[in-house]
Design a protein around this motif. Sequence first.
Motif, PDB file in Angstrom:
ATOM      1  N   VAL A 111       7.441  40.351 -22.556  1.00 48.08           N
ATOM      2  CA  VAL A 111       5.991  40.114 -22.424  1.00 48.08           C
ATOM      3  C   VAL A 111       5.469  39.124 -23.469  1.00 48.08           C
ATOM      4  O   VAL A 111       4.295  39.139 -23.823  1.00 48.08           O
ATOM      5  CB  VAL A 111       5.188  41.441 -22.481  1.00 48.08           C
ATOM      6  N   GLN A 112       6.344  38.237 -23.915  1.00 43.65           N
ATOM      7  CA  GLN A 112       5.939  37.332 -24.980  1.00 43.65           C
ATOM      8  C   GLN A 112       4.821  36.386 -24.547  1.00 43.65           C
ATOM      9  O   GLN A 112       3.879  36.136 -25.293  1.00 43.65           O
ATOM     10  CB  GLN A 112       7.127  36.526 -25.499  1.00 43.65           C
ATOM     11  N   ARG A 113       4.905  35.842 -23.338  1.00 47.05           N
ATOM     12  CA  ARG A 113       3.857  34.914 -22.885  1.00 47.05           C
ATOM     13  C   ARG A 113       2.497  35.614 -22.837  1.00 47.05           C
ATOM     14  O   ARG A 113       1.478  35.037 -23.207  1.00 47.05           O
ATOM     15  CB  ARG A 113       4.219  34.317 -21.529  1.00 47.05           C
ATOM     16  N   GLN A 114       2.493  36.860 -22.398  1.00 43.27           N
ATOM     17  CA  GLN A 114       1.244  37.615 -22.339  1.00 43.27           C
ATOM     18  C   GLN A 114       0.687  37.853 -23.739  1.00 43.27           C
ATOM     19  O   GLN A 114      -0.511  37.708 -23.982  1.00 43.27           O
ATOM     20  CB  GLN A 114       1.437  38.962 -21.620  1.00 43.27           C
ATOM     21  N   LEU A 115       1.562  38.241 -24.656  1.00 43.75           N
ATOM     22  CA  LEU A 115       1.106  38.505 -26.021  1.00 43.75           C
ATOM     23  C   LEU A 115       0.634  37.225 -26.698  1.00 43.75           C
ATOM     24  O   LEU A 115      -0.377  37.236 -27.416  1.00 43.75           O
ATOM     25  CB  LEU A 115       2.198  39.175 -26.861  1.00 43.75           C
ATOM     26  N   LYS A 116       1.325  36.136 -26.491  1.00 47.40           N
ATOM     27  CA  LYS A 116       0.906  34.863 -27.087  1.00 47.40           C
ATOM     28  C   LYS A 116      -0.523  34.544 -26.663  1.00 47.40           C
ATOM     29  O   LYS A 116      -1.371  34.195 -27.503  1.00 47.40           O
ATOM     30  CB  LYS A 116       1.858  33.744 -26.669  1.00 47.40           C
ATOM     31  N   GLU A 117      -0.818  34.694 -25.381  1.00 48.82           N
ATOM     32  CA  GLU A 117      -2.172  34.440 -24.887  1.00 48.82           C
ATOM     33  C   GLU A 117      -3.167  35.422 -25.501  1.00 48.82           C
ATOM     34  O   GLU A 117      -4.271  35.035 -25.896  1.00 48.82           O
ATOM     35  CB  GLU A 117      -2.205  34.530 -23.360  1.00 48.82           C
ATOM     36  N   GLU A 118      -2.795  36.684 -25.596  1.00 44.57           N
ATOM     37  CA  GLU A 118      -3.675  37.698 -26.196  1.00 44.57           C
ATOM     38  C   GLU A 118      -4.031  37.337 -27.633  1.00 44.57           C
ATOM     39  O   GLU A 118      -5.190  37.449 -28.043  1.00 44.57           O
ATOM     40  CB  GLU A 118      -3.009  39.076 -26.170  1.00 44.57           C
TER      41      GLU A 118
END
Length: 172
Positions: A111-118
């Motif tokens: 879920v790295q892409r999601q966390l980066k955006e968060e």
Amino acid sequence: MLIEVWSDVVCPWCYIGKRKLELALSQYEGPEPEVRYRAFQLDPRAPHGPGMPVREAYAKKFGGEEAADRILQRVTEAAAEVGLGFRLDRAIRANTLDAHRLLALALEEGVQRQLKEELLQAYFVDGQDIGASSTLVERGVSAGLAEDRIREWLDGPGGLDRVRRSRRGRTA
């Protein structure tokens, strides 16, 4: 295809670049590439603990309030061109080591892409202190990580070696 991006979660040009990369990938007709974010700290010496407003930090760094205002206006306008609504009047300077450590966990968990955006949203739009564990937990859970796993990771040395290697330009 693997795309590796070295960036910091307090770098306005990194967020703008992320949006441009996403636009390019949306137009790409081949197989979806894997995007991995690697740790790069703009200011690894930023103090841990409560941060100061970014405008104040920029004024100290770039020679006064007028210079800071010009820089903040320029990046805010550039962000708007790619659909980002920066609120740098809310942003709080922070040490990003723990944010990068959490991104290492998010990579493991898919879920790295999601966390980066968060994290980018938290800093540039919502004015949250991304150096604070409460913000990291909140945003990590929102990205799909388990709260107990986040706390365990951040309370220990989780991801520290990976972040250090990444900062030196190594991926393994």
